[in-house]
Design a protein around this motif. Structure first.
Motif, short mmCIF file in Angstrom:
data_model
loop_
_atom_site.label_atom_id
_atom_site.label_comp_id
_atom_site.label_asym_id
_atom_site.label_seq_id
_atom_site.Cartn_x
_atom_site.Cartn_y
_atom_site.Cartn_z
N VAL A 92 0.84 -1.21 0.00
CA VAL A 92 0.00 0.00 0.00
C VAL A 92 0.87 1.25 0.00
CG1 VAL A 92 -1.74 1.29 1.29
CG2 VAL A 92 -1.90 -1.20 1.13
N ALA A 93 1.90 1.28 0.86
CA ALA A 93 2.74 2.47 0.97
C ALA A 93 3.52 2.72 -0.32
CB ALA A 93 3.70 2.32 2.14
N VAL A 94 4.04 1.67 -0.95
CA VAL A 94 4.82 1.85 -2.17
C VAL A 94 3.92 2.32 -3.31
CG1 VAL A 94 6.09 0.60 -3.96
CG2 VAL A 94 6.67 0.26 -1.57
N LEU A 95 2.73 1.74 -3.44
CA LEU A 95 1.81 2.18 -4.50
C LEU A 95 1.46 3.65 -4.33
CD1 LEU A 95 -0.62 -0.86 -4.87
CD2 LEU A 95 1.12 -0.09 -6.49
N VAL A 146 4.59 5.78 -5.13
CA VAL A 146 4.89 5.83 -6.56
C VAL A 146 3.92 6.76 -7.28
CG1 VAL A 146 4.84 4.47 -8.68
CG2 VAL A 146 6.02 3.58 -6.68
N VAL A 147 2.64 6.68 -6.94
CA VAL A 147 1.66 7.56 -7.58
C VAL A 147 1.93 9.01 -7.23
CG1 VAL A 147 -0.78 8.19 -7.65
CG2 VAL A 147 -0.12 5.77 -7.72
N LEU A 148 2.12 9.30 -5.94
CA LEU A 148 2.38 10.67 -5.51
C LEU A 148 3.68 11.19 -6.09
CD1 LEU A 148 1.65 13.11 -3.73
CD2 LEU A 148 2.83 11.98 -1.84
N ALA A 194 8.30 8.95 -1.09
CA ALA A 194 7.88 9.55 -2.36
C ALA A 194 8.94 10.43 -3.03
CB ALA A 194 6.59 10.35 -2.16
N PRO A 195 9.77 11.20 -2.29
CA PRO A 195 10.73 12.11 -2.95
C PRO A 195 11.66 11.46 -3.96
CG PRO A 195 10.53 12.72 -0.65
CD PRO A 195 9.74 11.46 -0.82
N PRO A 196 12.24 10.26 -3.72
CA PRO A 196 13.11 9.67 -4.76
C PRO A 196 12.38 9.45 -6.08
CG PRO A 196 13.40 8.51 -2.68
CD PRO A 196 12.24 9.41 -2.50
N MET A 197 11.13 9.00 -6.00
CA MET A 197 10.36 8.78 -7.22
C MET A 197 10.13 10.10 -7.94
SD MET A 197 9.03 6.23 -8.86
CE MET A 197 8.25 6.24 -10.47
N ALA A 198 9.81 11.15 -7.18
CA ALA A 198 9.57 12.46 -7.79
C ALA A 198 10.84 13.00 -8.44
CB ALA A 198 9.06 13.44 -6.73
N ARG A 199 11.95 12.91 -7.72
CA ARG A 199 13.20 13.46 -8.23
C ARG A 199 13.66 12.73 -9.49
NH1 ARG A 199 17.12 16.52 -5.76
NH2 ARG A 199 16.10 16.32 -3.74
N LEU A 200 13.63 11.40 -9.48
CA LEU A 200 14.13 10.63 -10.61
C LEU A 200 13.17 10.70 -11.81
CD1 LEU A 200 15.58 7.65 -8.62
CD2 LEU A 200 16.86 9.15 -10.14
N THR A 201 11.86 10.82 -11.53
CA THR A 201 10.92 11.01 -12.64
C THR A 201 11.18 12.33 -13.34
OG1 THR A 201 9.22 9.70 -11.50
CG2 THR A 201 8.48 11.17 -13.25
N LYS A 251 14.31 3.94 -17.58
CA LYS A 251 15.33 3.50 -16.64
C LYS A 251 15.31 4.33 -15.37
CE LYS A 251 19.27 1.94 -17.80
NZ LYS A 251 20.66 1.76 -18.29
N GLU A 252 15.14 5.65 -15.52
CA GLU A 252 15.05 6.51 -14.33
C GLU A 252 13.78 6.19 -13.52
OE1 GLU A 252 15.84 7.56 -17.30
OE2 GLU A 252 17.85 8.45 -17.06
N LEU A 253 12.68 5.88 -14.22
CA LEU A 253 11.45 5.55 -13.53
C LEU A 253 11.61 4.26 -12.70
CD1 LEU A 253 8.81 6.32 -16.31
CD2 LEU A 253 9.33 7.69 -14.29
N LEU A 254 12.27 3.26 -13.27
CA LEU A 254 12.48 2.02 -12.53
C LEU A 254 13.48 2.21 -11.40
CD1 LEU A 254 12.35 -0.78 -15.22
CD2 LEU A 254 10.99 -0.63 -13.14
N LEU A 255 14.49 3.06 -11.61
CA LEU A 255 15.40 3.37 -10.52
C LEU A 255 14.67 4.09 -9.39
CD1 LEU A 255 18.25 3.42 -9.36
CD2 LEU A 255 18.67 5.54 -10.61
N GLY A 256 13.74 4.98 -9.75
CA GLY A 256 12.93 5.64 -8.73
C GLY A 256 12.07 4.64 -7.97
N LEU A 257 11.49 3.68 -8.69
CA LEU A 257 10.72 2.63 -8.04
C LEU A 257 11.59 1.83 -7.08
CD1 LEU A 257 8.16 0.87 -7.73
CD2 LEU A 257 8.94 -0.43 -9.73
N ASN A 258 12.80 1.50 -7.52
CA ASN A 258 13.73 0.76 -6.67
C ASN A 258 14.04 1.52 -5.39
OD1 ASN A 258 16.88 0.51 -5.98
ND2 ASN A 258 16.14 -1.50 -6.62
#
Length: 663
Positions: free
Chosen positions: A155-158, A161-163, A220-227, A263-270
């Motif tokens: 739940v937290a990861v989903l 990732v969305v945010l 959430a910040p790593p996903m935002a930054r890498l996206t 690739k950046e999106l998947l790195l953000g997910l990681n």
């Protein structure tokens, strides 16, 4: 010696190096002039050196009123009833729904599903690793807590990732949004996880909603930054070609920008997954059930065996999630392979049929074991490691805690480190006049950056004094500086060794993987058992936590040094030591500064959590605020930690990034 000097002269005489030296000399002259003018004035006005009371803002009363208002209105005000209440219910229902699905699938269904997902995205080897990792969680008797942690994680990861993707999308497509979000993301990156807990508890109370909210904000910040980085770094030629075809902005985004940024999106997910797992463990302090709760309970009773039994599944989850998402990113970034080369099996795995096959097999396994009434992990298939580990810990405490001839024991080392290192550094910082510390921070930040960097660092440092926690912050700073110094000495030494020996790196890699994926919380248990309670154990845990990152960055930086420079110095007769000192280290300077920066951020995160084991200072204030629901103490301590982290981050930023700005 003349040969070595000749070999190193190309390094020292490069245009960039000469330019940086020229700028540094100019800055030093200006700093000397400023000090000659400002120091006598400051010393005459504030001779005592203590932070002036007139420059302090007391936030206790307004924050206490805010706390009381939130507590009094949490069950009646429309903001909580019609907004936060629905958010809380949605989180509870989501986590409970995922948890019930995992339980309904049974242990066999979960293992089969996890292994097939890993096979689907990463291949057979990682599928076997995934199945073995989940099986080991069951063997350790931690199946149910593992499922609780996994449900909260899903739940937290989903949500993260969305945010994060939405924020990154806005920042990647709009320069103004990017400029507005960047300082926010910078602040959130240096803010230790500990500080997110108190606001979440005040809004939602102790329980799963607060744990999920804190985890989402932290992850959430790593996903935002890498996206944003991926979208803004899209190839200009490709974008021009797509635009010339008359596509709309939406079509360019879907058909070009997002695929180029995969690739950046998947790195953000990681990174989001790893940070969410780390935070989910820390969130056990505010009611997050699962493995983190077991570790937290073990910390309270210094039960190393119980902590290890819960900590191993955490590490296994982290390793599996890290490897699977990393492998998926590499596979997505690879060039397409011809169908005839790979054969039909490849297309079954990577195509849509692979997903259907994985879902069908998982469902069949789950149904079979459900009708066989074998959903729960068999009690006979568990291994109790608690007693053997505690027995080994007791033996170590009895034999190396104290009284060891010549070298002394770990308790003696802890006491000596506190007496000879931590106390002098803390007392020296607290003895220095406040204005001299501000001048020192400004000088350090300006020397490696710009005047904007120096201004940010000084404002952050001054904010600590304005909040009224100057001495406590300097206590925390002393622990950070001591831990960073030890980390850099050990990390640089090991990093140099691994850069020069591929065999040593292969031997060390699994150890670094384990230590890098282990959440911060887990490090506190063994250090308390070996070193007791106090500031030294908190520093020891911080050193162990930060070392893997420093070793990896140092190794990578030294190995990426231009081979031509190495060959040139070798042809001139330079020894290995001369090559290292006069060629590799100067050319790897940006990577080494990045290692220092990462060490500071990681050490600060654990030193703050060290308040749980007697670290005191700001960590204790945040811990007290969480335990007592005291927003004044906790939030002021958390804000001071933000200021301290921001200052340290700016003072240790790599020069390469600043040089581009100032060029």
């Amino acid at each position: 010696m003349a040969t070595a000097t000749a070999s190193s002269s190309p390094v020292r005489d490069t245009g960039i190096g000469a330019l940086l030296r020229h700028r540094a000399v100019g800055k030093l002259l200006l700093l000397a002039l400023a000090a000659a003018v400002l120091v006598p004035i400051a010393n005459a006005k504030w001779a005592s050196g203590a932070w002036p009371d007139a420059l302090t803002v007391d936030l206790s009363e307004p924050l206490a009123k805010t706390t009381d208002w939130i507590i009094d209105n949490r069950d009646s005000h429309w903001l909580f009833t019609y907004f936060f209440g629905h958010v809380s219910n949605a989180i509870v229902l989501s986590v409970r729904g995922v948890y019930l699905v995992l339980l309904a699938g049974g242990w066999a269904g979960v293992i089969a599903g996890a292994a097939l997902i890993a096979w689907r995205v990463a291949g057979v080897r990682l599928a076997v690793l995934t199945a073995a990792a989940f099986g080991l969680c069951g063997l350790l008797g931690m199946w149910v807590p593992t499922m609780q942690t996994l449900a909260l994680m899903v739940v937290a990861v989903l949500a993260s990732v969305v945010l994060g993707a939405l924020m990154g999308l806005a920042a990647g497509l709009n320069d103004r949004v990017f400029r507005l979000l960047r300082p926010v993301l910078d602040t959130m990156q240096v803010l230790p996880a500990f500080s997110y807990l108190l606001p979440a508890v005040l809004i939602f109370g102790v329980g799963v909603p607060a744990a999920v909210l804190a985890t989402v904000i932290y992850a959430a910040p790593p996903m935002a930054r890498l996206t944003a980085l991926g979208l803004r770094g899209a190839d200009g030629g490709v974008m021009e070609a797509v635009t010339s075809l008359g596509t709309t902005a939406r079509q360019r985004l879907v058909s070009a920008r997002l695929p180029l940024a995969r690739k950046e999106l998947l790195l953000g997910l990681n990174q989001t997954i790893m940070m969410a797992l780390s935070m989910a463990v820390i969130a056990s302090m505010i009611g997050g059930a699962g493995l983190g709760d077991r570790v937290y309970q073990a910390l309270g009773s210094v039960d190393v065996g119980a902590a290890l039994a819960a900590g191993i599944p955490i590490v296994l989850l982290a390793v599996v999630l890290d490897r699977v998402t990393g492998a998926a990113g590499e596979r997505m970034g690879a060039n397409p392979v011809d169908r005839q080369t790979q054969g039909a099996a490849y297309w079954w795995v990577t195509g849509g049929r692979g997903s259907i096959l994985a879902a069908v097999v998982t469902a069949v396994v789950a149904v079979v074991f459900r009708y066989a009434d074998r959903l729960d992990w068999p009690e006979g298939w568990t291994v109790n490691i608690v007693e053997p580990v505690n027995t080994a810990k007791d033996w170590m405490v009895d034999h190396i805690y104290t009284g060891v001839p010549v070298v002394g024991g770990t308790a003696d080392w802890s006491a000596h480190f506190t007496t000879w290192v931590l106390d002098p550094v803390r007392d020296g910082l607290q003895w220095m006049p406040w204005w001299s510390l501000l001048l020192l921070v400004a000088a350090l930040a300006w020397l490696i950056g710009t005047w904007q960097t120096a201004l940010t660092a000084v404002v952050a440092m001054a904010g600590i004094g304005v909040l009224g926690v100057w001495d406590k912050s300097l206590d925390t700073l002393s622990q950070v500086l001591a831990a960073v110094a030890v980390t850099m000495v050990i990390g640089f030494a090991v990093g140099i060794a691994t850069a020069r020996s591929a065999r040593f790196e292969r031997l060390l890699r699994p150890v670094l993987d384990i230590f890098q994926t282990m959440p911060q919380f887990v490090y506190l248990i063994p250090v308390v058992a070996l070193f007791g309670i106090g500031r030294a154990p908190a520093v020891a845990a911080a050193i162990v936590y930060a070392l893997p990152a420093v070793i990896r960055i140092t190794t990578q930086g030294l190995r990426q040094v231009d081979p031509a420079a190495m060959e040139s110095s070798k042809s001139l007769g330079a020894t290995n030591w001369q090559q290292l000192r006069q060629v590799q280290l100067p050319l790897a300077r940006p990577a080494l500064l990045l290692a220092v920066n990462q060490a500071v951020v990681l050490v600060l995160a654990v030193v703050v959590i060290g308040g749980l084991v007697g670290g005191g200072a700001l960590g204790y204030d945040v811990l007290y605020g969480i335990a007592q629901g005291d927003l004044a103490s906790g939030l002021v301590g958390g804000a001071a930690i933000v200021c301290l982290g921001l200052m340290l981050d700016r003072v240790t930023q790599p020069t390469e990034r600043r040089a581009k700005k100032g060029a």
